[in-house]
Every structure is written in C-alpha cells, then in structure tokens.
Scaffold this motif. Structure first.
Motif, PDB file in Angstrom:
ATOM      1  N   ALA A   4      27.659 -16.315  48.245  1.00 47.92           N
ATOM      2  CA  ALA A   4      26.620 -16.113  47.350  1.00 47.92           C
ATOM      3  C   ALA A   4      27.783 -17.185  45.832  1.00 47.92           C
ATOM      4  O   ALA A   4      29.141 -17.023  46.648  1.00 47.92           O
ATOM      5  CB  ALA A   4      26.532 -14.836  46.914  1.00 47.92           C
ATOM      6  N   SER A   5      26.974 -18.055  45.261  1.00 45.25           N
ATOM      7  CA  SER A   5      27.447 -18.848  44.550  1.00 45.25           C
ATOM      8  C   SER A   5      27.284 -18.202  43.016  1.00 45.25           C
ATOM      9  O   SER A   5      26.491 -17.029  43.032  1.00 45.25           O
ATOM     10  CB  SER A   5      26.833 -20.122  44.160  1.00 45.25           C
ATOM     11  OG  SER A   5      25.533 -20.115  43.715  1.00 45.25           O
ATOM     12  N   GLY A   6      27.794 -18.960  41.454  1.00 43.44           N
ATOM     13  CA  GLY A   6      27.704 -18.328  40.615  1.00 43.44           C
ATOM     14  C   GLY A   6      28.904 -17.100  39.835  1.00 43.44           C
ATOM     15  O   GLY A   6      29.121 -16.132  41.316  1.00 43.44           O
ATOM     16  N   ARG A   7      28.422 -16.495  38.769  1.00 47.04           N
ATOM     17  CA  ARG A   7      29.084 -16.381  38.572  1.00 47.04           C
ATOM     18  C   ARG A   7      28.951 -14.936  37.994  1.00 47.04           C
ATOM     19  O   ARG A   7      29.272 -13.591  37.614  1.00 47.04           O
ATOM     20  CB  ARG A   7      29.671 -16.210  36.904  1.00 47.04           C
ATOM     21  CG  ARG A   7      30.602 -17.638  36.971  1.00 47.04           C
ATOM     22  CD  ARG A   7      30.778 -17.934  35.135  1.00 47.04           C
ATOM     23  NE  ARG A   7      29.639 -18.288  34.343  1.00 47.04           N
ATOM     24  CZ  ARG A   7      29.965 -17.304  33.347  1.00 47.04           C
ATOM     25  NH1 ARG A   7      31.326 -17.540  32.511  1.00 47.04           N
ATOM     26  NH2 ARG A   7      28.649 -17.699  32.271  1.00 47.04           N
ATOM     27  N   THR A   8      27.870 -14.575  38.529  1.00 44.71           N
ATOM     28  CA  THR A   8      26.999 -12.836  38.447  1.00 44.71           C
ATOM     29  C   THR A   8      26.686 -12.202  39.635  1.00 44.71           C
ATOM     30  O   THR A   8      25.945 -11.698  39.566  1.00 44.71           O
ATOM     31  CB  THR A   8      25.916 -13.771  37.428  1.00 44.71           C
ATOM     32  OG1 THR A   8      24.601 -14.258  38.093  1.00 44.71           O
ATOM     33  CG2 THR A   8      26.103 -14.505  35.861  1.00 44.71           C
ATOM     34  N   PHE A   9      27.298 -12.487  40.690  1.00 53.87           N
ATOM     35  CA  PHE A   9      27.134 -12.201  41.485  1.00 53.87           C
ATOM     36  C   PHE A   9      26.664 -10.548  41.887  1.00 53.87           C
ATOM     37  O   PHE A   9      26.276  -9.426  42.273  1.00 53.87           O
ATOM     38  CB  PHE A   9      28.003 -12.738  42.767  1.00 53.87           C
ATOM     39  CG  PHE A   9      27.905 -12.143  43.998  1.00 53.87           C
ATOM     40  CD1 PHE A   9      27.029 -11.986  45.462  1.00 53.87           C
ATOM     41  CD2 PHE A   9      29.153 -11.204  44.827  1.00 53.87           C
ATOM     42  CE1 PHE A   9      27.076 -11.241  46.292  1.00 53.87           C
ATOM     43  CE2 PHE A   9      28.134 -10.259  45.602  1.00 53.87           C
ATOM     44  CZ  PHE A   9      27.944 -10.100  46.645  1.00 53.87           C
ATOM     45  N   SER A  10      28.275 -10.287  41.389  1.00 50.72           N
ATOM     46  CA  SER A  10      28.606  -8.517  40.794  1.00 50.72           C
ATOM     47  C   SER A  10      27.054  -8.093  39.421  1.00 50.72           C
ATOM     48  O   SER A  10      26.644  -6.883  40.378  1.00 50.72           O
ATOM     49  CB  SER A  10      29.540  -8.474  40.177  1.00 50.72           C
ATOM     50  OG  SER A  10      29.642  -8.984  38.768  1.00 50.72           O
ATOM     51  N   SER A  11      26.536  -8.494  39.462  1.00 45.92           N
ATOM     52  CA  SER A  11      25.280  -7.686  38.620  1.00 45.92           C
ATOM     53  C   SER A  11      23.706  -8.199  39.085  1.00 45.92           C
ATOM     54  O   SER A  11      22.642  -7.238  39.646  1.00 45.92           O
ATOM     55  CB  SER A  11      24.789  -8.950  37.516  1.00 45.92           C
ATOM     56  OG  SER A  11      24.235 -10.173  37.592  1.00 45.92           O
TER      57      SER A  11
END
Length: 122
Positions: free
Chosen positions: A24-31
């Motif tokens: 996955a891309s992006g910084r918000t994967f963990s959300s």
C-alpha cells in the motif's frame, strides 16, 4: 487516495501453498482495515479475509478459515494472505482492499488493488 498492488499469485497444484502480498501507498496505511476478496469466472465477488487496522483481530470466510490466514506489517505497509492446502475451487482473481471500517462487505471497501490470479490445478 490509497494505492494497492497485489503480488504472489500463480499456478499451483492442489494441496500446495501460496502467500499473497499487497503493498500500500501513503502514510495512513495503519489507519485502514484491510480485506481480501476473490472472484472466479461466472461467480460473484466473495469475501475471503479481513484484518483490523492494528492487526488485533481477523476474520475469515468459512470456506477458507481452516486453511488461510491474514496478517499485516504496518511498518512495511503490507498485508498478506497465506493460503495453504489449496484446492481447485480456490481458483480466482484475488483482490486486496482498504476500508475505514472492519467489515466483510465489499461495498465498504473504497480502495482496491488490480488483482492477482491464483490457479490451482487438480
């Protein structure tokens, strides 16, 4: 916007194993909660597995619960589907998807990967 890319599909004999990955891309994967779905020719899209954003709980379809498992590594922005004891009826295109909520309902998932083909021969 979340971009997902599946990999790891292929051709295996019945009884074999595969591990699918979804990056996955992006910084918000963990959300995001993450899910795996599959679709075989002539059949409806089918829920396979889901995992909470923190990995604290998982769910599996009854048809695969004794054979598959889902996991994630938030540090690597990756979710996995480990598939063991594969059978011909598992043949399908497998998709990973991201959702703001933990669910087994495909309309709840806003972001989808391109899919990876899994073919299980007799």
């Amino acid at each position: 916007q979340v971009q997902l890319v599946e990999s790891g599909g292929g051709l295996v004999q019945a009884g074999g194993s595969l591990r699918l990955s979804c990056a996955a891309s992006g910084r918000t994967f963990s959300s995001y909660a993450m899910g795996w779905f599959r679709q075989a020719p002539g059949k409806e899209r089918e829920f396979v597995a889901a995992i909470r954003s923190n990995g604290g709980s998982t769910s599996l379809a009854n048809s695969v619960k004794d054979r598959f498992s889902i996991s994630r590594d938030n540090a690597k922005n990756t979710v996995y589907l480990q598939m063991n004891s594969l059978q011909p009826e598992d043949t399908a295109v497998y998709y990973c998807a991201a959702s703001k909520e933990y669910s087994n309902l495909w309309p709840r998932y806003a972001y989808w990967g391109q899919g990876t083909q899994v073919t299980v021969s007799s």
